[in-house]
Design an enzyme around this catalytic site. Structure first.
Site, mmCIF file in Angstrom:
data_model
loop_
_atom_site.group_PDB
_atom_site.id
_atom_site.type_symbol
_atom_site.label_atom_id
_atom_site.label_comp_id
_atom_site.label_asym_id
_atom_site.label_seq_id
_atom_site.Cartn_x
_atom_site.Cartn_y
_atom_site.Cartn_z
ATOM 1 N N SER A 192 -44.012 -29.664 16.754
ATOM 2 C CA SER A 192 -43.310 -28.475 15.996
ATOM 3 C C SER A 192 -42.655 -27.695 17.091
ATOM 4 O O SER A 192 -43.193 -27.885 17.706
ATOM 5 C CB SER A 192 -44.323 -27.670 15.492
ATOM 6 O OG SER A 192 -43.888 -26.474 15.389
ATOM 7 N N TYR A 200 -53.694 -24.490 15.509
ATOM 8 C CA TYR A 200 -52.208 -25.728 14.674
ATOM 9 C C TYR A 200 -50.807 -25.602 16.047
ATOM 10 O O TYR A 200 -51.014 -26.913 16.472
ATOM 11 C CB TYR A 200 -51.474 -24.427 13.634
ATOM 12 C CG TYR A 200 -49.799 -25.291 13.254
ATOM 13 C CD1 TYR A 200 -50.056 -26.577 12.233
ATOM 14 C CD2 TYR A 200 -49.245 -24.948 14.155
ATOM 15 C CE1 TYR A 200 -48.951 -27.255 12.007
ATOM 16 C CE2 TYR A 200 -47.922 -25.780 13.405
ATOM 17 C CZ TYR A 200 -47.604 -26.804 12.529
ATOM 18 O OH TYR A 200 -47.108 -27.897 12.206
HETATM 19 N N1 LIG Z 1 -42.689 -27.255 7.547
HETATM 20 C C1 LIG Z 1 -42.332 -27.222 8.073
HETATM 21 O O1 LIG Z 1 -41.983 -25.822 8.519
HETATM 22 C C2 LIG Z 1 -43.222 -27.508 9.111
HETATM 23 C C3 LIG Z 1 -42.429 -27.107 11.068
HETATM 24 C C4 LIG Z 1 -42.986 -28.054 11.945
HETATM 25 C C5 LIG Z 1 -43.995 -28.537 11.737
HETATM 26 N N2 LIG Z 1 -44.090 -29.184 10.836
HETATM 27 C C6 LIG Z 1 -44.891 -30.679 10.197
HETATM 28 O O2 LIG Z 1 -44.403 -31.835 9.824
HETATM 29 C C7 LIG Z 1 -45.251 -32.420 9.121
HETATM 30 C C8 LIG Z 1 -45.280 -32.834 8.039
HETATM 31 O O3 LIG Z 1 -45.454 -31.308 7.008
HETATM 32 P P1 LIG Z 1 -45.088 -30.506 6.042
HETATM 33 O O4 LIG Z 1 -44.017 -29.596 6.178
HETATM 34 O O5 LIG Z 1 -43.923 -31.347 4.761
HETATM 35 O O6 LIG Z 1 -45.973 -30.032 4.365
HETATM 36 P P2 LIG Z 1 -46.343 -31.441 3.634
HETATM 37 O O7 LIG Z 1 -45.941 -31.372 3.327
HETATM 38 O O8 LIG Z 1 -47.737 -30.040 3.671
HETATM 39 O O9 LIG Z 1 -47.011 -32.122 4.680
HETATM 40 C C9 LIG Z 1 -48.305 -32.491 5.253
HETATM 41 C C10 LIG Z 1 -48.767 -33.942 3.933
HETATM 42 O O10 LIG Z 1 -49.528 -34.260 4.916
HETATM 43 C C11 LIG Z 1 -51.271 -34.888 4.165
HETATM 44 N N3 LIG Z 1 -52.008 -35.077 5.036
HETATM 45 C C12 LIG Z 1 -52.446 -33.383 5.473
HETATM 46 N N4 LIG Z 1 -53.962 -33.387 5.866
HETATM 47 C C13 LIG Z 1 -54.019 -35.366 5.305
HETATM 48 C C14 LIG Z 1 -55.198 -35.695 6.596
HETATM 49 N N5 LIG Z 1 -56.345 -35.306 6.645
HETATM 50 N N6 LIG Z 1 -55.257 -37.328 5.907
HETATM 51 C C15 LIG Z 1 -54.274 -37.615 5.119
HETATM 52 N N7 LIG Z 1 -52.307 -37.565 5.126
HETATM 53 C C16 LIG Z 1 -52.777 -35.597 4.899
HETATM 54 C C17 LIG Z 1 -50.712 -34.132 3.373
HETATM 55 O O11 LIG Z 1 -51.032 -34.767 2.039
HETATM 56 P P3 LIG Z 1 -52.467 -34.519 1.513
HETATM 57 O O12 LIG Z 1 -52.955 -33.634 0.782
HETATM 58 O O13 LIG Z 1 -52.313 -35.722 -0.134
HETATM 59 O O14 LIG Z 1 -53.424 -35.956 2.238
HETATM 60 C C18 LIG Z 1 -49.563 -33.836 3.042
HETATM 61 O O15 LIG Z 1 -48.644 -34.848 2.025
HETATM 62 C C19 LIG Z 1 -46.302 -31.634 9.598
HETATM 63 O O16 LIG Z 1 -47.083 -32.483 10.361
HETATM 64 C C20 LIG Z 1 -46.564 -30.275 9.399
HETATM 65 O O17 LIG Z 1 -46.968 -29.852 10.869
HETATM 66 C C21 LIG Z 1 -43.741 -28.775 9.457
#
Ligand SMILES: NC(=O)c1ccc[n+]([C@@H]2O[C@H](COP(=O)([O-])OP(=O)(O)OC[C@H]3O[C@@H](n4cnc5c(N)ncnc54)[C@H](OP(=O)(O)O)[C@@H]3O)[C@@H](O)[C@H]2O)c1
Length: 240
Positions: A131, A144
């Site tokens: 991130s 985080y």
């Molecule tokens: N969006 C942003 O602004 C942003 C910025 C920087 C970094 N990121 C990173 O990008 C990545 C994806 O996030 P996103 O923004 O796309 O959010 P998201 O839609 O909430 O995606 C997170 C995914 O992780 C899965 N997950 C969470 N806990 C889990 C577990 N214990 N076991 C298996 N799967 C799990 C969730 O699926 P289930 O709930 O079905 O398990 C969900 O599909 C993350 O690592 C996040 O930190 C996002």
């Protein structure tokens, strides 16, 4: 290609876009219905349920993936959670513990379970999703930020140790409109998911692939310290 967290947000988009480029893609996560939505109507896309927070689940899951997809050569550690924490008084630290287990131990465990297999494959790659907050912390989500800084560091060590065997790429997103936190998918100032993904896929297709996939919007965080703006950026982020 195995993508954790492929049932929503950035993981789902990576899955669909890499699939459109001709890859066989396995999406993994806890919610089967979200995974099924991702793969609906697509050939060469597969859904597998796993909870990366559960240490007992990871090795059997990795073994199943290898047995069913013996040519797997790409792992994308994308699953993650982001929770607000108030550190101003002694409190229940369950959120902090879950964040460390999901965002840091999860990728460490899954990578470890797949290392021997990946090393045996040609063109093997691991993509770790960190991130912009790995580089400048948002004070409201301390654990985080810390897990993402740790994943950044861990990725560098892995890259060195696996040199010549497995390529290591870090994907460091800026603030993107997904459901990572409540209300985030429509929050103003956050990058629309589609715009983010367009830029990301262009970078992934550069030759050689950049070690860090950094879209324009994340550079103020990634390079804040190098460019001498760290304190200003900490202050600006924390006013938001
Ligand atoms: N969006 C942003 O602004 C942003 C910025 C920087 C970094 N990121 C990173 O990008 C990545 C994806 O996030 P996103 O923004 O796309 O959010 P998201 O839609 O909430 O995606 C997170 C995914 O992780 C899965 N997950 C969470 N806990 C889990 C577990 N214990 N076991 C298996 N799967 C799990 C969730 O699926 P289930 O709930 O079905 O398990 C969900 O599909 C993350 O690592 C996040 O930190 C996002």
């Amino acid at each position: 290609m195995l993508i954790t967290g492929g049932g929503s947000g950035i993981g789902r988009e990576l899955a669909l876009r890499f699939h459109a480029l001709g890859n066989t893609v396995i999406v993994a996560g806890r919610r089967r219905e979200k995974l099924e939505e991702t793969i609906a109507g697509q050939q060469n896309m597969h859904a597998m349920v796993v909870d990366v927070e559960d240490p007992q689940a990871i090795t059997p899951f990795a073994e199943r993936v290898i047995a069913e997809h013996p040519r797997l050569n790409v792992l994308i550690n994308n699953a993650g959670i982001m929770r607000r924490e108030d550190l101003t008084s002694t409190h229940d630290i369950t959120d902090a513990e879950q964040t460390v287990v999901t965002n840091l131990l999860g990728p460490i465990r899954l990578t470890n379970a797949l290392t021997d297999h990946l090393v045996s494959q040609s063109d093997a790659t691991i993509v770790n999703v960190s991130s912009g907050l790995a580089f400048v912390p948002l004070s409201g989500t301390p654990t985080y930020n810390a897990t993402k800084a740790a994943i950044h560091s861990y990725t560098i060590s892995l890259r060195e140790q696996l040199k010549g065997k497995v390529e290591l790429i870090e994907l460091a997103p800026p603030a993107v409109q997904t459901e990572l936190t409540p209300g985030q998918s429509t929050r103003e100032g956050y990058m629309p998911l589609n715009d983010y993904m367009e830029e990301v896929m262009t970078l992934f297709q550069e030759k050689p692939t950049p070690r860090e996939i950094l879209v324009e919007n994340v550079n103020f965080l990634r390079w804040a310290e190098r460019d001498g703006h760290f304190d200003e950026v900490v202050e600006m982020l924390n006013k938001m």
